[in-house]
Design a protein around this motif. Structure first.
Motif, PDB file in Angstrom:
ATOM      1  N   GLY A 193       0.814  -1.196   0.000  1.00 23.67           N
ATOM      2  CA  GLY A 193       0.000   0.000   0.000  1.00 23.67           C
ATOM      3  C   GLY A 193       0.855   1.256   0.000  1.00 23.67           C
ATOM      4  O   GLY A 193       2.083   1.188   0.001  1.00 23.67           O
ATOM      5  N   ARG A 194       0.168   2.394   0.000  1.00 26.87           N
ATOM      6  CA  ARG A 194       0.881   3.665   0.015  1.00 26.87           C
ATOM      7  C   ARG A 194       1.582   3.858   1.347  1.00 26.87           C
ATOM      8  O   ARG A 194       1.019   3.567   2.407  1.00 26.87           O
ATOM      9  CB  ARG A 194      -0.095   4.808  -0.231  1.00 26.87           C
ATOM     10  N   PRO A 195       2.808   4.364   1.327  1.00 17.85           N
ATOM     11  CA  PRO A 195       3.516   4.614   2.598  1.00 17.85           C
ATOM     12  C   PRO A 195       2.864   5.753   3.370  1.00 17.85           C
ATOM     13  O   PRO A 195       2.350   6.710   2.771  1.00 17.85           O
ATOM     14  CB  PRO A 195       4.928   4.989   2.135  1.00 17.85           C
ATOM     15  N   ASP A 196       2.869   5.638   4.712  1.00 17.71           N
ATOM     16  CA  ASP A 196       2.358   6.749   5.509  1.00 17.71           C
ATOM     17  C   ASP A 196       3.397   7.852   5.558  1.00 17.71           C
ATOM     18  O   ASP A 196       4.491   7.742   4.980  1.00 17.71           O
ATOM     19  CB  ASP A 196       1.970   6.280   6.912  1.00 17.71           C
ATOM     20  N   GLY A 197       3.068   8.923   6.241  1.00 16.61           N
ATOM     21  CA  GLY A 197       3.957  10.083   6.271  1.00 16.61           C
ATOM     22  C   GLY A 197       5.327   9.777   6.823  1.00 16.61           C
ATOM     23  O   GLY A 197       6.351  10.241   6.289  1.00 16.61           O
ATOM     24  N   TRP A 198       5.388   8.966   7.889  1.00 12.65           N
ATOM     25  CA  TRP A 198       6.676   8.657   8.502  1.00 12.65           C
ATOM     26  C   TRP A 198       7.523   7.795   7.578  1.00 12.65           C
ATOM     27  O   TRP A 198       8.731   8.007   7.445  1.00 12.65           O
ATOM     28  CB  TRP A 198       6.469   7.953   9.849  1.00 12.65           C
ATOM     29  N   GLU A 199       6.896   6.791   6.956  1.00 12.96           N
ATOM     30  CA  GLU A 199       7.650   5.929   6.055  1.00 12.96           C
ATOM     31  C   GLU A 199       8.170   6.726   4.865  1.00 12.96           C
ATOM     32  O   GLU A 199       9.305   6.524   4.410  1.00 12.96           O
ATOM     33  CB  GLU A 199       6.782   4.772   5.572  1.00 12.96           C
ATOM     34  N   LEU A 200       7.347   7.646   4.371  1.00 13.29           N
ATOM     35  CA  LEU A 200       7.785   8.486   3.260  1.00 13.29           C
ATOM     36  C   LEU A 200       8.976   9.344   3.676  1.00 13.29           C
ATOM     37  O   LEU A 200       9.946   9.486   2.922  1.00 13.29           O
ATOM     38  CB  LEU A 200       6.633   9.372   2.790  1.00 13.29           C
ATOM     39  N   LYS A 201       8.918   9.891   4.895  1.00 13.27           N
ATOM     40  CA  LYS A 201      10.036  10.697   5.393  1.00 13.27           C
ATOM     41  C   LYS A 201      11.304   9.853   5.482  1.00 13.27           C
ATOM     42  O   LYS A 201      12.392  10.314   5.102  1.00 13.27           O
ATOM     43  CB  LYS A 201       9.714  11.270   6.772  1.00 13.27           C
ATOM     44  N   LEU A 202      11.193   8.625   5.968  1.00 15.04           N
ATOM     45  CA  LEU A 202      12.365   7.769   6.094  1.00 15.04           C
ATOM     46  C   LEU A 202      12.970   7.453   4.727  1.00 15.04           C
ATOM     47  O   LEU A 202      14.189   7.407   4.578  1.00 15.04           O
ATOM     48  CB  LEU A 202      11.997   6.479   6.824  1.00 15.04           C
ATOM     49  N   ARG A 203      12.114   7.247   3.741  1.00 14.01           N
ATOM     50  CA  ARG A 203      12.623   6.988   2.398  1.00 14.01           C
ATOM     51  C   ARG A 203      13.350   8.208   1.841  1.00 14.01           C
ATOM     52  O   ARG A 203      14.384   8.077   1.177  1.00 14.01           O
ATOM     53  CB  ARG A 203      11.472   6.579   1.477  1.00 14.01           C
ATOM     54  N   VAL A 204      12.798   9.381   2.115  1.00 23.12           N
ATOM     55  CA  VAL A 204      13.469  10.610   1.684  1.00 23.12           C
ATOM     56  C   VAL A 204      14.807  10.758   2.406  1.00 23.12           C
ATOM     57  O   VAL A 204      15.827  11.113   1.795  1.00 23.12           O
ATOM     58  CB  VAL A 204      12.573  11.843   1.945  1.00 23.12           C
ATOM     59  N   ASP A 205      14.816  10.448   3.709  1.00 25.94           N
ATOM     60  CA  ASP A 205      16.068  10.509   4.474  1.00 25.94           C
ATOM     61  C   ASP A 205      17.125   9.603   3.865  1.00 25.94           C
ATOM     62  O   ASP A 205      18.306   9.968   3.775  1.00 25.94           O
ATOM     63  CB  ASP A 205      15.823  10.108   5.930  1.00 25.94           C
ATOM     64  N   ASP A 206      16.719   8.403   3.445  1.00 21.12           N
ATOM     65  CA  ASP A 206      17.673   7.480   2.836  1.00 21.12           C
ATOM     66  C   ASP A 206      18.296   8.087   1.582  1.00 21.12           C
ATOM     67  O   ASP A 206      19.501   7.934   1.339  1.00 21.12           O
ATOM     68  CB  ASP A 206      16.983   6.156   2.478  1.00 21.12           C
ATOM     69  N   GLN A 207      17.506   8.775   0.797  1.00 17.51           N
ATOM     70  CA  GLN A 207      18.033   9.405  -0.412  1.00 17.51           C
ATOM     71  C   GLN A 207      18.948  10.576  -0.069  1.00 17.51           C
ATOM     72  O   GLN A 207      19.950  10.813  -0.761  1.00 17.51           O
ATOM     73  CB  GLN A 207      16.879   9.869  -1.314  1.00 17.51           C
ATOM     74  N   VAL A 208      18.612  11.302   0.979  1.00 16.97           N
ATOM     75  CA  VAL A 208      19.486  12.388   1.430  1.00 16.97           C
ATOM     76  C   VAL A 208      20.839  11.834   1.860  1.00 16.97           C
ATOM     77  O   VAL A 208      21.895  12.381   1.510  1.00 16.97           O
ATOM     78  CB  VAL A 208      18.828  13.174   2.580  1.00 16.97           C
ATOM     79  N   PHE A 209      20.812  10.733   2.607  1.00 18.04           N
ATOM     80  CA  PHE A 209      22.070  10.113   3.023  1.00 18.04           C
ATOM     81  C   PHE A 209      22.857   9.625   1.816  1.00 18.04           C
ATOM     82  O   PHE A 209      24.090   9.722   1.782  1.00 18.04           O
ATOM     83  CB  PHE A 209      21.807   8.948   3.980  1.00 18.04           C
ATOM     84  N   ARG A 210      22.167   9.082   0.818  1.00  9.92           N
ATOM     85  CA  ARG A 210      22.861   8.636  -0.387  1.00  9.92           C
ATOM     86  C   ARG A 210      23.576   9.800  -1.056  1.00  9.92           C
ATOM     87  O   ARG A 210      24.738   9.688  -1.473  1.00  9.92           O
ATOM     88  CB  ARG A 210      21.863   8.011  -1.366  1.00  9.92           C
ATOM     89  N   LEU A 211      22.913  10.946  -1.124  1.00 10.51           N
ATOM     90  CA  LEU A 211      23.512  12.123  -1.760  1.00 10.51           C
ATOM     91  C   LEU A 211      24.657  12.684  -0.922  1.00 10.51           C
ATOM     92  O   LEU A 211      25.692  13.090  -1.473  1.00 10.51           O
ATOM     93  CB  LEU A 211      22.445  13.183  -1.991  1.00 10.51           C
ATOM     94  N   THR A 212      24.486  12.720   0.394  1.00  8.43           N
ATOM     95  CA  THR A 212      25.570  13.236   1.239  1.00  8.43           C
ATOM     96  C   THR A 212      26.778  12.303   1.205  1.00  8.43           C
ATOM     97  O   THR A 212      27.918  12.759   1.303  1.00  8.43           O
ATOM     98  CB  THR A 212      25.101  13.435   2.691  1.00  8.43           C
ATOM     99  N   ASN A 213      26.545  10.995   1.054  1.00  9.32           N
ATOM    100  CA  ASN A 213      27.670  10.073   0.892  1.00  9.32           C
ATOM    101  C   ASN A 213      28.439  10.369  -0.393  1.00  9.32           C
ATOM    102  O   ASN A 213      29.676  10.345  -0.415  1.00  9.32           O
ATOM    103  CB  ASN A 213      27.176   8.625   0.872  1.00  9.32           C
ATOM    104  N   LEU A 214      27.703  10.641  -1.474  1.00 11.74           N
ATOM    105  CA  LEU A 214      28.358  10.985  -2.731  1.00 11.74           C
ATOM    106  C   LEU A 214      29.175  12.263  -2.582  1.00 11.74           C
ATOM    107  O   LEU A 214      30.305  12.353  -3.087  1.00 11.74           O
ATOM    108  CB  LEU A 214      27.306  11.156  -3.835  1.00 11.74           C
ATOM    109  N   LEU A 215      28.612  13.237  -1.879  1.00  6.31           N
ATOM    110  CA  LEU A 215      29.337  14.483  -1.641  1.00  6.31           C
ATOM    111  C   LEU A 215      30.571  14.229  -0.794  1.00  6.31           C
ATOM    112  O   LEU A 215      31.646  14.789  -1.054  1.00  6.31           O
ATOM    113  CB  LEU A 215      28.416  15.492  -0.950  1.00  6.31           C
ATOM    114  N   ARG A 216      30.432  13.358   0.194  1.00  4.99           N
ATOM    115  CA  ARG A 216      31.571  13.035   1.061  1.00  4.99           C
ATOM    116  C   ARG A 216      32.701  12.403   0.254  1.00  4.99           C
ATOM    117  O   ARG A 216      33.879  12.697   0.490  1.00  4.99           O
ATOM    118  CB  ARG A 216      31.087  12.084   2.162  1.00  4.99           C
TER     119      ARG A 216
END
Length: 265
Positions: free
Chosen positions: A1-24
């Protein structure tokens, strides 16, 4: 089913970490001296292929366990484990200290009997386990105080500036920055790189900050709460980071399970 707000936030956080790792990784190109120091780590690949190891943390729970059975096992110790009454019996094979406090200050003086860091800490590690192999931050590889404290000894040098997240796919390699936000995660990656297929974690409870806030010991060794008087804004940030730490451990368990590695806490 559709992710709730918290799950969506966690998925966005994972992508942010992926980008910050690339920057690192990109900004890490400015430090060729660290890459040179870590290049020697290739000699560690597969050193203990197919074996098991035990990684020893410093949470209160480990002070209540009889560790005598680890005397003939391959073990990793971290930070102030030399305070444990059975350390000379266990004689950890590897010791990992990856905190900038080693040179910048912030650790209590009583843990080294008043002797200045880093000399006081390294002296006590080597007094407890003279044959142990030490892992330190690559940025400290040419630090005069660290070199003086090591004397004629050599260390292995690591960088752990990335964050492990859901969907992390890069191969763990000790010649590159590790995806670890704490020393126990770094030890786990070291053990994998060295070929261990069964990795047991002892003395890690992830409740250090809550314990500090209510005045309970957060390590097996007695001492004043480390974070009890921190500003609320810093406590709030640390609690959020702790949540990411739990998520990172879950992601690591899945990552290593897919590689046939048993990670047991």
């Amino acid at each position: 089913g559709r992710p709730d707000g918290w799950e969506l936030k966690l998925r966005v956080d994972d992508q942010v970490f992926r980008l910050t790792n690339l920057l690192r990784r990109f900004t890490g190109l400015r430090h060729p001296e660290r890459r040179r120091a870590m290049a020697r780590n290739r000699a560690l690949r597969g050193r203990h292929a197919g074996r098991r190891c035990f990684i020893l943390g410093t949470s209160p729970s480990i002070g209540e366990q009889d560790l005598a059975g680890l005397a003939n096992e391959t073990t990793f110790a971290v930070n102030f484990f030399y305070q444990h009454p059975q350390v000379a019996q266990i004689r950890p094979d590897y010791w990992v200290v990856l905190d900038k406090k080693l040179t910048e200050g912030g650790w209590p003086a009583w843990l080294t009997d008043g002797e200045p860091y880093p000399q006081g800490m390294l002296d006590r590690i080597f007094a407890a386990t003279p044959e142990t192999e030490l892992f330190l931050l690559a940025e400290h590889a040419q630090d005069p105080a660290i070199r003086s404290a090591l004397g004629d000894r050599e260390a292995w040098w690591l960088d752990h500036g990335e964050t492990f997240h859901r969907g992390y796919r890069r191969q763990v390699d000790l010649t590159r920055p590790l995806p670890a936000i704490n020393v126990m995660q770094a030890c786990t990656h070291i053990a994998y790189y060295m070929g261990f297929t069964q990795i047991y974690l002892l003395g890690i409870s992830m409740d250090g900050l809550p314990r500090d806030l209510v005045g309970l010991p957060s390590h097996f060794y007695a001492g004043p709460a480390e974070n009890r008087d921190r500003a609320f804004e810093k406590v709030e940030r640390d609690l959020i980071q702790s949540g990411f730490g739990f998520r990172a451990w879950r992601a690591m368990a899945d990552y290593y399970a897919n590689k046939g590695i048993a990670l047991v806490n």
